[in-house]
Design a protein around this motif. Sequence first.
Motif, PDB file in Angstrom:
ATOM      1  N   PRO A   4     -36.364 -11.902 -25.027  1.00 39.78           N
ATOM      2  CA  PRO A   4     -36.779 -12.773 -25.799  1.00 39.78           C
ATOM      3  C   PRO A   4     -38.341 -13.287 -26.707  1.00 39.78           C
ATOM      4  O   PRO A   4     -39.177 -12.570 -26.410  1.00 39.78           O
ATOM      5  N   ALA A   5     -38.102 -13.937 -27.736  1.00 31.60           N
ATOM      6  CA  ALA A   5     -40.195 -14.072 -28.821  1.00 31.60           C
ATOM      7  C   ALA A   5     -40.803 -14.889 -27.663  1.00 31.60           C
ATOM      8  O   ALA A   5     -40.119 -15.493 -26.895  1.00 31.60           O
ATOM      9  N   ASP A   6     -41.619 -14.948 -27.667  1.00 36.91           N
ATOM     10  CA  ASP A   6     -42.823 -15.836 -26.715  1.00 36.91           C
ATOM     11  C   ASP A   6     -42.583 -15.050 -25.518  1.00 36.91           C
ATOM     12  O   ASP A   6     -42.851 -16.757 -24.797  1.00 36.91           O
ATOM     13  N   VAL A   7     -42.114 -14.588 -25.303  1.00 32.58           N
ATOM     14  CA  VAL A   7     -42.228 -14.301 -23.277  1.00 32.58           C
ATOM     15  C   VAL A   7     -43.607 -14.248 -22.753  1.00 32.58           C
ATOM     16  O   VAL A   7     -44.831 -13.574 -23.282  1.00 32.58           O
ATOM     17  N   SER A   8     -43.570 -14.573 -21.836  1.00 37.56           N
ATOM     18  CA  SER A   8     -44.515 -14.542 -20.947  1.00 37.56           C
ATOM     19  C   SER A   8     -44.505 -13.001 -19.785  1.00 37.56           C
ATOM     20  O   SER A   8     -43.666 -13.749 -18.540  1.00 37.56           O
ATOM     21  N   LEU A   9     -44.592 -12.150 -19.971  1.00 39.01           N
ATOM     22  CA  LEU A   9     -44.812 -10.782 -19.012  1.00 39.01           C
ATOM     23  C   LEU A   9     -45.279 -11.228 -17.817  1.00 39.01           C
ATOM     24  O   LEU A   9     -46.789 -11.444 -17.879  1.00 39.01           O
ATOM     25  N   THR A  10     -44.597 -10.539 -17.181  1.00 41.16           N
ATOM     26  CA  THR A  10     -45.426 -10.352 -15.406  1.00 41.16           C
ATOM     27  C   THR A  10     -45.202  -8.719 -15.389  1.00 41.16           C
ATOM     28  O   THR A  10     -45.014  -7.471 -15.987  1.00 41.16           O
ATOM     29  N   PRO A  11     -45.933  -8.788 -14.586  1.00 40.39           N
ATOM     30  CA  PRO A  11     -46.489  -6.799 -13.768  1.00 40.39           C
ATOM     31  C   PRO A  11     -44.840  -6.538 -13.672  1.00 40.39           C
ATOM     32  O   PRO A  11     -44.779  -5.228 -14.602  1.00 40.39           O
ATOM     33  N   LEU A  12     -44.040  -6.912 -12.930  1.00 41.19           N
ATOM     34  CA  LEU A  12     -43.038  -6.622 -12.901  1.00 41.19           C
ATOM     35  C   LEU A  12     -41.530  -6.062 -14.301  1.00 41.19           C
ATOM     36  O   LEU A  12     -41.151  -5.775 -14.671  1.00 41.19           O
ATOM     37  N   HIS A  13     -42.046  -6.859 -15.416  1.00 40.87           N
ATOM     38  CA  HIS A  13     -41.229  -7.188 -15.970  1.00 40.87           C
ATOM     39  C   HIS A  13     -41.763  -5.998 -17.397  1.00 40.87           C
ATOM     40  O   HIS A  13     -40.904  -5.360 -17.682  1.00 40.87           O
ATOM     41  N   LEU A  14     -43.205  -6.366 -17.079  1.00 43.80           N
ATOM     42  CA  LEU A  14     -43.780  -5.067 -17.760  1.00 43.80           C
ATOM     43  C   LEU A  14     -43.635  -3.379 -17.408  1.00 43.80           C
ATOM     44  O   LEU A  14     -42.527  -2.735 -17.867  1.00 43.80           O
ATOM     45  N   ALA A  15     -43.882  -3.120 -15.818  1.00 42.65           N
ATOM     46  CA  ALA A  15     -42.502  -2.047 -15.151  1.00 42.65           C
ATOM     47  C   ALA A  15     -41.120  -1.608 -15.708  1.00 42.65           C
ATOM     48  O   ALA A  15     -40.556  -0.827 -15.857  1.00 42.65           O
ATOM     49  N   MET A  16     -40.547  -2.471 -15.645  1.00 45.67           N
ATOM     50  CA  MET A  16     -39.052  -2.791 -16.339  1.00 45.67           C
ATOM     51  C   MET A  16     -38.909  -2.043 -17.688  1.00 45.67           C
ATOM     52  O   MET A  16     -37.820  -1.687 -17.662  1.00 45.67           O
ATOM     53  N   LEU A  17     -39.534  -3.015 -18.793  1.00 44.36           N
ATOM     54  CA  LEU A  17     -39.997  -2.590 -20.350  1.00 44.36           C
ATOM     55  C   LEU A  17     -39.763  -0.930 -19.820  1.00 44.36           C
ATOM     56  O   LEU A  17     -38.935  -0.592 -20.489  1.00 44.36           O
ATOM     57  N   GLY A  18     -41.089  -0.921 -19.275  1.00 46.40           N
ATOM     58  CA  GLY A  18     -40.772   0.614 -18.815  1.00 46.40           C
ATOM     59  C   GLY A  18     -40.263   1.826 -18.486  1.00 46.40           C
ATOM     60  O   GLY A  18     -39.553   2.756 -19.248  1.00 46.40           O
ATOM     61  N   ALA A  19     -39.423   1.633 -17.438  1.00 48.65           N
ATOM     62  CA  ALA A  19     -38.224   1.989 -16.675  1.00 48.65           C
ATOM     63  C   ALA A  19     -36.969   1.819 -17.731  1.00 48.65           C
ATOM     64  O   ALA A  19     -36.169   3.204 -17.640  1.00 48.65           O
ATOM     65  N   ALA A  20     -37.087   1.389 -18.841  1.00 50.24           N
ATOM     66  CA  ALA A  20     -36.136   1.041 -19.573  1.00 50.24           C
ATOM     67  C   ALA A  20     -35.764   1.326 -20.590  1.00 50.24           C
ATOM     68  O   ALA A  20     -35.107   1.787 -21.401  1.00 50.24           O
ATOM     69  N   GLY A  21     -37.225   2.138 -21.246  1.00 52.27           N
ATOM     70  CA  GLY A  21     -37.842   3.005 -22.334  1.00 52.27           C
ATOM     71  C   GLY A  21     -37.512   1.847 -23.050  1.00 52.27           C
ATOM     72  O   GLY A  21     -37.461   2.065 -24.746  1.00 52.27           O
ATOM     73  N   GLN A  22     -38.201   0.281 -23.193  1.00 51.03           N
ATOM     74  CA  GLN A  22     -37.996  -1.043 -23.999  1.00 51.03           C
ATOM     75  C   GLN A  22     -39.290  -0.602 -24.627  1.00 51.03           C
ATOM     76  O   GLN A  22     -40.265  -1.402 -23.346  1.00 51.03           O
ATOM     77  N   PRO A  23     -39.737  -1.460 -26.355  1.00 45.87           N
ATOM     78  CA  PRO A  23     -41.041  -1.509 -26.429  1.00 45.87           C
ATOM     79  C   PRO A  23     -41.341  -2.804 -25.518  1.00 45.87           C
ATOM     80  O   PRO A  23     -40.876  -3.333 -25.326  1.00 45.87           O
TER      81      PRO A  23
END
Length: 244
Positions: free
Chosen positions: A96-115
């Motif tokens: 979702p837009a305007d989301v407040s990411l957490t460290p876990l979210h950012l790590a999951m983005l990397g693991a999923a290969g997502q921008p």
Amino acid sequence: AGGPSGLEDETMARVRVDGLLVAQENDEACRQIRNGISAYKAGPYWQKAMVFCNMVAGETNKVMLGVDLLRELGAADDPVFLTLASAVVGGKAEVPADVSLTPLHLAMLGAAGQPVPPSAVAQAPPGLLVAIARSPTADIEVRAQAAELATAAGLLSGEALAQIYDAFTFTPEQLGNAISTFESGPGPLARALLYQAARAQSLPATRAEVLRVALQPNSGADVYQAVVRAFLPLLMEVPATSEL
């Protein structure tokens, strides 16, 4: 003063894990997450973090089992987490837009290969800005935006920001029009364009003109100190003559 020692210990354990996730030290983070699972009765934070570790390990079945367990426990109130966990079994994660990411979210983005969503930078806490700036899956303009804010906050060096500016790819024509591009719309890309244009100039007077435009105080008030730190080595190479 303070709460029970067990609560304090868990809080510190979570802080350590978040720090490891931000630093992209996934192996050590997952080792501590496994310890947390057994030590703190597998609370929602640890369950979600374990899903990430299963993502990294390629254990798709365990990822989905973990998500199902969280849903059953009524703890899956994190739509970003659910979206990224679901991306493991195929498809692009629509964060979702305007989301407040957490460290876990950012790590999951990397693991999923997502921008990293561009809108997430403005809401990111300072420590997370550094991680976004270094994220291998983030768009270069998103990385530059995060790096500018992190450098302005004193968390990244001017050299680190300059390296990100240098990672952009521009054509000779774009470099030749750097000033007009910047004047029509300042931003991370335009500042990176000015940086590369200034660095490429061998004539001191031409470089000085590019630097004059880049270092106007009204060119980006929230990141001005960061821009100064990145451009300073180029400025120091300009000879201090009366005409300049």
